[in-house]
Design a protein around this motif. Structure first.
Motif, PDB file in Angstrom:
ATOM      1  N   ALA A   1      -7.153  25.367 -23.638  1.00 50.23           N
ATOM      2  CA  ALA A   1      -7.971  25.255 -22.420  1.00 50.23           C
ATOM      3  C   ALA A   1      -9.181  24.359 -22.649  1.00 50.23           C
ATOM      4  O   ALA A   1      -9.665  23.705 -21.725  1.00 50.23           O
ATOM      5  CB  ALA A   1      -8.412  26.632 -21.963  1.00 50.23           C
TER       6      ALA A   1
ATOM      7  N   ARG B   1      -3.284  35.011 -19.721  1.00 47.97           N
ATOM      8  CA  ARG B   1      -3.046  36.121 -18.786  1.00 47.97           C
ATOM      9  C   ARG B   1      -2.767  37.414 -19.565  1.00 47.97           C
ATOM     10  O   ARG B   1      -3.296  38.472 -19.244  1.00 47.97           O
ATOM     11  CB  ARG B   1      -1.861  35.797 -17.875  1.00 47.97           C
TER      12      ARG B   1
ATOM     13  N   ASN C   1      -6.139  27.467 -12.949  1.00 46.35           N
ATOM     14  CA  ASN C   1      -5.229  26.912 -13.961  1.00 46.35           C
ATOM     15  C   ASN C   1      -4.676  25.551 -13.539  1.00 46.35           C
ATOM     16  O   ASN C   1      -4.519  24.647 -14.366  1.00 46.35           O
ATOM     17  CB  ASN C   1      -4.074  27.883 -14.227  1.00 46.35           C
TER      18      ASN C   1
ATOM     19  N   THR D   1      -6.773  32.702  -9.837  1.00 43.55           N
ATOM     20  CA  THR D   1      -6.638  32.222 -11.219  1.00 43.55           C
ATOM     21  C   THR D   1      -5.612  31.090 -11.303  1.00 43.55           C
ATOM     22  O   THR D   1      -5.791  30.123 -12.052  1.00 43.55           O
ATOM     23  CB  THR D   1      -6.252  33.395 -12.149  1.00 43.55           C
ATOM     24  N   THR D   2      -4.570  31.179 -10.481  1.00 48.23           N
ATOM     25  CA  THR D   2      -3.574  30.098 -10.451  1.00 48.23           C
ATOM     26  C   THR D   2      -4.246  28.796 -10.028  1.00 48.23           C
ATOM     27  O   THR D   2      -3.984  27.723 -10.591  1.00 48.23           O
ATOM     28  CB  THR D   2      -2.441  30.455  -9.470  1.00 48.23           C
TER      29      THR D   2
ATOM     30  N   VAL E   1      -1.302  29.453 -20.138  1.00 50.02           N
ATOM     31  CA  VAL E   1      -1.586  30.306 -18.979  1.00 50.02           C
ATOM     32  C   VAL E   1      -1.047  31.720 -19.231  1.00 50.02           C
ATOM     33  O   VAL E   1      -1.743  32.718 -19.006  1.00 50.02           O
ATOM     34  CB  VAL E   1      -0.968  29.693 -17.703  1.00 50.02           C
TER      35      VAL E   1
ATOM     36  N   LEU F   1      -3.795  23.232 -16.755  1.00 49.61           N
ATOM     37  CA  LEU F   1      -3.098  24.119 -17.689  1.00 49.61           C
ATOM     38  C   LEU F   1      -1.689  24.419 -17.206  1.00 49.61           C
ATOM     39  O   LEU F   1      -0.826  24.809 -17.986  1.00 49.61           O
ATOM     40  CB  LEU F   1      -3.882  25.429 -17.873  1.00 49.61           C
ATOM     41  N   SER F   2      -1.473  24.307 -15.901  1.00 52.05           N
ATOM     42  CA  SER F   2      -0.099  24.374 -15.388  1.00 52.05           C
ATOM     43  C   SER F   2       0.065  23.320 -14.298  1.00 52.05           C
ATOM     44  O   SER F   2      -0.924  22.751 -13.822  1.00 52.05           O
ATOM     45  CB  SER F   2       0.236  25.782 -14.896  1.00 52.05           C
TER      46      SER F   2
ATOM     47  N   ASP G   1       3.062  28.852 -23.356  1.00 50.56           N
ATOM     48  CA  ASP G   1       2.291  28.424 -22.202  1.00 50.56           C
ATOM     49  C   ASP G   1       0.890  29.050 -22.275  1.00 50.56           C
ATOM     50  O   ASP G   1       0.771  30.281 -22.319  1.00 50.56           O
ATOM     51  CB  ASP G   1       3.009  28.883 -20.928  1.00 50.56           C
TER      52      ASP G   1
END
Lengths: 219, 384
Positions: free
Chosen positions: B296, B380, A49, A45-46, B376, A54-55, B374
């Motif tokens: 997103a 999550r 993202n 998932t990282t 993310v 997103l990050s 954030d």
């Protein structure tokens, strides 16, 4: 196209530093479908993202749809997602107070001016077998229908890159097969598809398969 | 659906979907605005009632001719200097911190061996632009007639309809004034100013002007000084003698009611602000994953914020209008003073117009906080 070059991602959790991704390098060309496999907590998932902007990566560089996203501002990354990148989530993340058709049309809030979007949204719903569900709310649909609706939303703007994070994780086999088939169709239309899954995806043939373990791509 | 999805449609859909929280938000804004209108009506009515009650205490400043000896006035000796009657017009036409000007000519006389104070009164002149009713003690005495103070009437055995001779001229007693219990009020015999001037050979002159102060701003601390300064800018050489206790009591009372009004309005606004903040916070919190999804999808932060801001503004506008109407209807039932002074129409328009702005200001912090999360983390958490 998606290109990761020596990408690492670390974050702090309490007193410890978690290394979610460690020196990950790979490339997926337009028209290719890449499958990233790995157990829970391996960093899948990282990776999604980071690819979605997103990050930010702690180290390394990321190119998505021909753009190096490392130096882009928040607004520029949002703009890139709106135009070129779509994300499909395991939990669908449909907006509960909007109908299926309105959920599919959500990306038009980011890219107003697409005059034929309602027709295209209806067409996508029909393609995904949800023609009669356009006016239904998410809580009136099954999990499979919701994921197909989320997929239609992702496909609305004909994105160059599709990032799918465990899109079949909550689906029955038949629904999972439908969703995978449509991701495969997107690939055939020239999109770059990055599919993350810890389940087998037997119904499609990925162009590339990566194995993630504890944040590292296995050779 | 033939057209694209718009922010308005999304807001409308969300409102339809969350009827109870919508009703709660709307209700709070209506209640707060209604209370605000009622509180303003209560405050204005209290100020007005106080003004009327304090007015019954009579004039609270005496303007005397230049070089007048106040000690002689206290001893009922009014034989000192006088001043032009036109001073009354000068004061009334100015912007001094006083109003309700009554010019008078007074002199202590003996009538049938009894001491009276002959007091010629000119009709009250209001301050320029003022539409306030005259003071209750500003008698309008008809020409050729007198109003007689209670003690004087008793001493001279006078009743309405009797005749009384003053300095050789006969006057009809039109009225006997109820006892005031104060000297020299009860031994006054009031005539029209021109009658008294003719009797005393003082045409065009007065030897005192009564007035009501103070129109001093609430924050004025030295109101006596402010008042004297204000009057002397128009008439530099006159004496300004305040009836200190009455003047200060009036000023303090007005200030107290004014501060009470401000405090209640502030409490209502603070309560409404807290409620709007809290409800917006809960709304944003409940929709965190939605915000994450919007991010997103690449929807710009400003557009996401506008979804929440427009909703809050809508509550503010609709609630503000409904609240003004509610307050306007409820105020007469709640205001306890004899008369009611409602906020004027422009005040209501201002309140209805300011409510959505206030709602946005109070609702903005939780909205911004929600957007700064954030995505993310939010996604999550939603998945957990």
């Amino acid at each position: 196209m998606i290109r990761f070059n020596g990408v690492s991602k670390q974050f702090r959790k309490g007193d410890t530093t978690v290394r979610a991704l460690d020196n990950v390098t790979f490339e997926v060309e337009p028209g290719q479908l890449a499958l990233v496999r790995g157990p829970s907590g391996s960093g899948k998932t990282t990776l999604i993202n980071l690819a979605a902007g997103l990050s930010r990566a702690s180290l390394g560089s990321i190119h998505v749809a021909g753009t190096c996203i490392d130096e882009l501002s928040l607004r520029e990354r949002a703009d890139l997602r709106a135009r070129e990148v779509a994300v499909v989530f395991q939990l669908f993340h449909l907006v509960p107070y909007l109908t299926a058709l309105e959920n599919v049309l959500l990306p038009t809030l980011a890219t107003p001016g697409a005059g034929n979007a309602p027709e295209r949204a209806r067409g996508l719903l029909a393609e995904l077998g949800l023609e009669s569900r356009g006016n239904h709310y998410p809580d009136e649909m099954s999990a499979g229908e919701r994921q197909r609706c989320a997929l239609a939303r992702a496909l609305l703007n004909e994105p160059a890159v599709i990032l799918a994070d465990e899109p079949t994780g909550n689906l029955d086999p038949a629904s999972a097969e439908t969703v995978l088939a449509h991701l495969d169709n997107a690939r055939k239309r020239g999109a770059t598809v990055l599919l993350v899954s810890h389940q087998p995806v037997d119904s499609i043939r990925p162009d590339v398969v990566f194995e993630l373990r504890e944040g590292r791509l296995l050779p | 659906m033939k057209r694209n999805l718009t922010l308005y449609r999304m807001i409308w859909r969300e409102i339809q979907r969350s009827k109870w929280s919508t009703l709660l938000c709307f209700g709070i804004v209506v209640l707060a605005t209604g209370l605000l209108v009622v509180m303003i009506a209560v405050g204005r009515s209290s100020v007005d009632a106080t003004r009327i009650q304090m007015k019954d205490m009579g004039f609270n400043i005496l303007i005397t001719p230049p070089d007048a000896d106040l000690a002689q006035y206290q001893a009922l000796n009014f034989d000192g200097p006088d001043m032009p009657e036109s001073y009354v017009e000068k004061l009334a036409g100015s912007t001094v911190l006083a109003q309700h000007f009554v010019g008078k000519y007074q002199k202590t006389l003996q009538v049938e061996g009894k001491t009276i104070v002959l007091t010629g009164l000119r009709s009250e002149l209001p301050r320029r632009g003022s539409s306030r009713p005259p003071m209750p003690t500003a008698y309008v005495v008809p020409a050729g007639k007198v109003f007689v103070g209670a003690a004087a009437a008793k001493a001279l055995d006078l009743e309405p309809g009797d005749e009384v001779a003053i300095l050789g001229k006969s006057f009809e007693v039109a009225k006997v004034i109820e006892p005031k219990g104060a000297m020299p009020e009860d031994i006054r015999v009031f005539t029209l100013l021109s009658d008294a001037q003719a009797l005393l050979g003082a045409e065009g002159r007065v030897n005192a002007i009564d007035a009501l102060a103070c129109l001093c701003p609430v924050e004025t601390t030295d109101i006596l000084g402010a008042l004297q300064k204000s009057i002397r800018t128009v008439l530099p050489d006159v004496g300004v003698q305040p009836y200190r206790d009455i003047l200060l009591a009036r000023h303090e009372q007005r200030n107290m009611v004014y501060r009470l009004q401000l405090a209640t309005v502030a409490i209502v606004i603070a309560g409404a602000a807290t409620a709007i903040w809290g409800l917006t916070y809960l709304n944003v919190r409940n929709r965190r994953s939605e915000i994450g999804v919007f991010r997103a999808l690449g929807i710009p932060g400003a557009r996401i914020a506008s979804l929440f801001v427009a909703k809050v503004a809508l509550y503010g506008l609709a609630g503000g209008i409904a609240g003004c109407a509610l307050g306007y209807l409820l105020a007469p039932a709640i205001v306890v003073t004899e008369g009611i002074v409602m906020p004027d129409i422009w005040a209501l328009v201002l309140i209805a117009g300011a409510t959505p702005l206030a709602a946005i200001v109070f609702g903005l912090p939780p909205i911004v906080a929600g957007l700064l999360q954030d995505p993310v983390d939010v996604l999550r958490e939603a998945a957990a």
